[in-house]
Design a protein around this motif. Structure first.
Motif, short mmCIF file in Angstrom:
data_model
loop_
_atom_site.label_atom_id
_atom_site.label_comp_id
_atom_site.label_asym_id
_atom_site.label_seq_id
_atom_site.Cartn_x
_atom_site.Cartn_y
_atom_site.Cartn_z
N ILE A 199 0.86 -1.20 0.00
CA ILE A 199 0.00 0.00 0.00
C ILE A 199 0.89 1.24 0.00
N GLN A 200 1.86 1.25 0.93
CA GLN A 200 2.71 2.45 1.08
C GLN A 200 3.54 2.70 -0.17
N LYS A 203 1.17 3.93 -2.97
CA LYS A 203 0.69 5.29 -2.66
C LYS A 203 1.77 6.34 -2.94
N LYS A 204 3.02 5.93 -2.74
CA LYS A 204 4.12 6.89 -2.92
C LYS A 204 4.30 7.29 -4.39
N VAL A 210 -6.10 3.22 -4.16
CA VAL A 210 -5.56 1.88 -3.89
C VAL A 210 -6.47 1.17 -2.90
N GLY A 229 -3.16 4.60 3.87
CA GLY A 229 -3.47 5.27 2.60
C GLY A 229 -4.40 4.50 1.67
N GLU A 231 -7.82 3.23 0.22
CA GLU A 231 -9.15 3.86 0.28
C GLU A 231 -10.24 2.85 0.60
#
Ligand SMILES: Cc1cc2nc3c(=O)[nH]c(=O)nc-3n(C[C@H](O)[C@H](O)[C@H](O)COP(=O)(O)O)c2cc1C
Length: 347
Positions: A199-200, A203-204, A210, A229, A231
Motif C-alpha cells: 500500500i505504502q 501510494k508513494k 488503492v 493510505g 481507500e
C-alpha cells in the motif's frame, strides 16, 4: 469524488471476487450491507456468468463488481507437459486410475474473448476487476465509455504503474498474505511484497486510489490499511466460511481445523496461496519437475480432485486461503460486515 461516492457504497469494504466460491447470494449480502459485493467469473462460461450477474442484480439494487482473468497465453510445451503428467501418475494410481494423456485450456482469458466484454457491457455492473494482467486498451475504452469502473490487481510497483498508465480507475494492491492466486502478471516474477508495505509503496508513486487485499480478517487490520493510505479493503478468506459461499463441507472444516497456508503453483500452474494439504505432502516434493502452465495444470488438478473425492479423499481440493486464516470467525456475511464496521469504528 472518493471511492465510496464513485462506487455508491457506504463502507470501504469489498468482498474479494472468488472464482468457484463467490455466489450471487454472498455478493448481494455484502452489497446490501453497504460494502461492494463481488462475483469471481474467471472460471465461468459466458452463460453461467450471465446467470450469476442477473441473479445478483435481482438480489440487490446496490453496486457490485464482477471479475475476470487477464492471463497471457502460455505456449504449451508438450515435452514439459508429459513430464508433469508422469509426476502426477502416482497420485492418480492411488485412486486406481491412469493419468490423462493431454491437458486442456479450461479458462479463456478476457484478453482473447470479447464475449465476456460484451456481457459486461450488456449487463452493466457498477465495476469490473481483473486479475493476472490488464485488458486491451480498446476493452478498457469500451468499459469507460459505458461508465463502468475498472480495477486491476497489482502485486508490485511496476504492475501498479502499468495499471495507472493504462487508464484503469483503481489499483487492488494484493499482498503476499492473500488467499488464492497471486495476481502477478508474469507467473515467474514474484516480489512477494506484504500488503501493508505494498500500500505504502504504491501510494508513494501512483495517484489513483488503492484498495488493500491480503491477510485482512478483522476491522482493526482494515483500519490499519486505511491509515496507511488505502481507500478501501478487499477481504476474501474471511468470507469463505459464510453459509452463502459455494465452499464445500471439507473446505469449510479445513479452514478451522488446519489453518496453515503455503503458496504453490502445483495445483493450477500459477502460484496461489491455500491450506496445506495432499499437494504439499505428495506433489510439491523437492525434486518435482516444472509444473505445466496455467490453466493446463489446473485441468489435471481438478480431474485428480474429482477422482479423489469420489473415493472419499478431500485432501486434493484447492482450498485457497490467506496467511491469516487462523483469525477466521464463523459469521454470516451480514454479521461479519457489521462486525468489521464496528471494529473499524472502534480502532
Ligand atoms: C477462495 C479464493 C478465491 C479467489 N479467487 C479470485 C478470483 O477469482 N479473482 C481474483 O481477482 N482474486 C481472487 N482471489 C484473491 C482475492 O481477490 C484477494 O486478493 C484475497 O482474497 C485477499 O486476501 P485474503 O484472502 O487474505 O482476504 C481469491 C481468493 C480466495 C481466498
Amino acid at each position: 469524488m472518493n471511492i465510496l461516492q464513485r462506487l455508491e457504497i457506504r463502507h470501504p469494504i469489498f468482498l474479494a471476487p472468488m472464482a468457484g466460491v463467490s455466489t450471487p447470494e454472498l455478493a448481494a449480502e455484502v452489497s446490501n450491507q453497504g460494502g461492494l459485493g463481488s462475483l469471481g467469473l474467471g472460471a465461468s462460461s459466458v452463460a453461467a456468468a450471465r446467470e450469476q450477474i442477473l441473479k445478483t442484480q435481482a438480489l440487490t439494487e446496490h453496486a457490485f463488481q464482477v471479475n475476470f482473468f487477464c492471463h497471457q497465453p502460455e505456449p504449451l510445451d508438450e515435452n514439459a507437459n508429459q513430464i508433469w503428467l508422469e509426476h502426477l501418475q502416482p497420485e492418480f494410481a492411488k485412486f486406481n486410475s491412469k493419468v490423462p494423456t493431454d491437458l486442456k485450456c479450461i479458462y479463456p482469458s478476457f484478453l482473447d474473448n470479447d464475449d465476456f466484454l460484451n456481457l459486461v457491457l450488456e449487463t452493466q455492473p457498477k465495476a469490473v476487476s481483473f486479475h493476472f494482467g490488464i485488458p486491451h486498451q480498446y476493452q478498457i475504452q469500451k468499459l469507460k465509455d459505458a461508465g463502468i469502473i475498472t480495477m486491476v490487481s497489482a502485486t508490485n510497483l511496476a504492475e501498479a504503474k502499468a495499471i495507472e498508465e493504462a487508464g484503469i480507475d483503481i489499483i487492488i494492491a494484493q499482498g503476499v498474505e492473500a488467499g488464492g492466486h497471486r495476481g502477478i502478471f508474469n507467473p515467474n516474477l514474484d516480489g512477494a511484497i506484504k500488503t501493508f508495505d505494498l500500500i505504502q509503496l504504491i501510494k508513494k508513486y501512483c495517484q489513483i486510489p488503492v484498495v488493500a487485499a491480503g491477510g485482512i480478517m478483522n476491522g482493526q487490520q482494515a483500519k490499519q490499511a486505511l491509515n496507511l493510505g488505502a481507500e478501501a479493503v478487499q477481504l476474501g478468506t474471511a468470507f469463505v466460511q459464510c453459509k452463502s459461499s459455494n465452499a464445500n463441507a471439507a473446505y469449510r472444516k479445513a479452514l478451522f481445523d488446519h489453518p496453515i497456508t503455503q503458496i504453490t503453483a502445483s495445483i493450477s500452474g500459477r502460484p496461489a496461496r491455500g491450506l496445506i494439504n495432499q499437494w504439499a505432502c505428495f506433489v510439491d516434493l523437492p525434486d518435482r519437475p516444472n509444473v505445466a502452465p496455467y490453466p493446463y495444470a489446473y485441468d489435471l488438478a481438478k480431474q485428480l480432485n474429482t477422482l479423489a473425492v469420489q473415493q472419499g479423499e478431500s485432501g486434493y481440493g484447492a482450498f485457497w486461503a490467506g496467511s491469516n486464516v487462523a483469525l477466521i470467525r464463523e459469521l454470516e456475511a451480514q454479521d461479519l460486515m457489521n462486525q468489521l464496521i464496528l471494529e473499524m469504528n472502534q480502532s
